[in-house]
Enzyme design. Structure first.
Site, PDB file in Angstrom:
ATOM      1  N   GLU A 216       0.816  -1.215   0.000  1.00 49.44           N
ATOM      2  CA  GLU A 216       0.000   0.000   0.000  1.00 49.44           C
ATOM      3  C   GLU A 216       0.850   1.265   0.000  1.00 49.44           C
ATOM      4  O   GLU A 216       0.514   2.258  -0.646  1.00 49.44           O
ATOM      5  CB  GLU A 216      -0.939  -0.004   1.205  1.00 49.44           C
ATOM      6  CG  GLU A 216      -2.093  -0.966   1.068  1.00 49.44           C
ATOM      7  CD  GLU A 216      -2.962  -0.604  -0.124  1.00 49.44           C
ATOM      8  OE1 GLU A 216      -3.729   0.365  -0.050  1.00 49.44           O
ATOM      9  OE2 GLU A 216      -2.842  -1.294  -1.145  1.00 49.44           O
ATOM     10  N   ASP A 375      30.353  -0.543  30.030  1.00 52.34           N
ATOM     11  CA  ASP A 375      30.633  -1.739  29.236  1.00 52.34           C
ATOM     12  C   ASP A 375      29.356  -2.455  28.814  1.00 52.34           C
ATOM     13  O   ASP A 375      29.237  -2.927  27.675  1.00 52.34           O
ATOM     14  CB  ASP A 375      31.513  -2.713  30.025  1.00 52.34           C
ATOM     15  CG  ASP A 375      32.907  -2.177  30.276  1.00 52.34           C
ATOM     16  OD1 ASP A 375      33.393  -1.389  29.432  1.00 52.34           O
ATOM     17  OD2 ASP A 375      33.501  -2.539  31.304  1.00 52.34           O
TER      18      ASP A 375
END
Length: 463
Positions: A216, A375
């Site tokens: 569409e 980290d």
């Protein structure tokens, strides 16, 4: 010129065979006539019983057969009838409707979209993901960018409706008409409407929301139908549960309107081989039930209902984020992601960086000044506590009170026995934390407080 509505319909043929027109048999000729009237501009005033009507019908059949790659006979032969029985888009296939006047296109390259409401058959997260992926189908190959907006209507509005919803194209709950869209332009231009009564899915059943939306949106951007049966814009509706790749015909046609992408995706890059046993990642997160692995400018999505991972480009999804993150995590319960690089944090919802970000991790979380990067990070689902791993220590942050818990930092190895190395990434799945170090993952059971499994990272990719 006002936008022409683009109706997506299914035309169900009768279970018995149609007669050949030249035989003069009239039993089911009305069905063929209606099909050609809907999709091939067959004049409504024509009469099938007239000689002229038969000739016009035969010519329209030849046009249909040519588009669908069938033997061109002008007859409603079995092969043609089988093609007519297949689910298909309701956009007419021939002029003056399918060849859009002056090739309507958007005159800007940054478009916004909004989602007005949802289907009851899928969660909001699944709907939003399907629609976002459908937009990326087109942004990956053009200069177009799409951004979801919340406070106002977007250039393209996607919405679910029932029955008469004010645009003269009424839904009836049948599978013959389940969605429609409009060509680029003001007002309704570009909008996509779905039938609320249909069962929308994320698999092969009924109507796959991603696939219908991608098709569409092709119309919303100005495309008509293709005669390439492998193309997304081919009239017949087909979907199989596989990793979707846009056909070259679709790419050529959309680039004829908007040009190529200034940053074409090179999916052959060696860093994108998920089954590379030595592959490591910059950050790993969970998001809406998926697991996402970030590597350089790419990310790999693991989705439970797809057999293979999906590869995409970070800049196309989150254009305002830096590359090569140090860490990232999903904030439980608020649909928010946080990305870290150096001493900065970016908070993101959908594709948008929240106002005021990036911020220093010291001012936002309360880290001491000597912590200059993260980290790894993970938010525990049950408690709303976020664990930050830095070298051999970890901090715990309360997302509800927005403050660090007292008594931290603590040693990682002391509270997570067996995790005695640098943590590169960490995620939670059910009652487990998955700790990643280089190319290995360790499954840590939160109830037994022990590692109960280890494996290569690429086991996530079905390697």
């Amino acid at each position: 010129m006002p936008s022409l509505p683009l109706l997506l319909r299914l035309w169900a043929a009768s279970s018995y065979s149609f007669p050949v027109i030249q035989d003069g048999l009239q039993k089911n000729v009305k069905t063929v006539w209606k099909y050609l009237e809907n999709y091939y501009n067959l004049g409504k005033n024509m009469q099938a019983k007239n000689v002229n009507g038969k000739e016009v019908m035969a010519e329209k059949l030849r046009q249909m057969q040519q588009l669908f790659g069938l033997k061109v006979t002008g007859n409603s032969d079995p092969e043609t009838l089988r093609a007519m029985k297949k689910p298909r888009c309701g956009v007419p296939d021939v002029a003056p409707y399918a060849i859009t006047h002056n090739n309507p296109r958007w005159t800007k390259t940054h478009l916004t979209y909004s989602i007005l409401n949802y289907t009851p058959y899928l969660s909001k997260a699944v709907v939003e993901d399907a629609i976002a992926r459908a937009f990326r189908v087109w942004s990956d190959v053009t200069p177009l960018t799409f951004q979801r907006v919340f406070e106002e209507e977007g250039d393209i509005v996607l919405s679910f409706h029932r029955g008469d919803h004010g645009d003269l194209y009424t839904f009836d709950g049948s599978k013959y008409h389940f969605a429609h869209a409009f060509l680029p332009g003001l007002g309704l231009g570009g909008n996509v409407h779905y039938d609320l009564d249909q069962k929308w899915t994320d698999n092969n059943e009924d109507f796959n929301l991603f696939y219908v939306t991608a098709h569409e949106l092709g119309h919303s951007l100005g495309l008509s139908h293709s005669n390439d049966e492998e193309a997304l814009m081919f009239p017949s509706y087909t979907w199989s549960n596989k990793d979707f790749v846009l056909n070259q015909d679709d790419i050529n046609r959309i680039q004829a309107l908007y040009g190529p992408s200034p940053n074409p995706i090179q999916l052959t890059d060696a860093t994108l081989d998920p089954c590379n046993s030595g592959l490591t990642f910059d950050a790993i997160i969970t998001y809406r039930g998926e697991v996402i692995f970030f590597k350089d400018r790419f990310y790999i999505r693991v989705i439970s209902f797809l057999p293979e991972p999906l590869i995409d480009v970070i800049d196309l999804t989150w254009p305002n984020l830096p590359g090569k993150f140090d860490a990232a995590y999903e904030v439980s319960g608020v649909d928010e992601l946080r990305f870290f690089k150096g001493s900065k944090v970016w908070a993101v919802q959908e594709q948008n960086v929240l106002e005021g970000f990036p911020m220093d991790i010291q001012s936002f979380f309360g880290f001491p000044s000597n912590v200059t990067n993260i980290d790894a990070a993970v938010c525990e689902e049950e408690t709303g506590k976020t664990y930050f791993f830095v070298d051999h220590m970890y901090w715990r942050y309360d997302e509800n009170t927005r403050s660090m818990d007292p008594g931290y930092p603590r040693l990682i190895a002391e509270d997570f026995p067996g995790i005695d190395y640098k943590v590169d990434d960490v995620i939670q799945k059910e009652d487990n934390f998955y700790f990643f170090h280089q190319s290995i993952q360790y499954r840590f059971n939160l109830k037994t407080r022990r590692i109960d499994d280890s494996s290569d990272i690429n086991t996530w990719f079905n390697c």
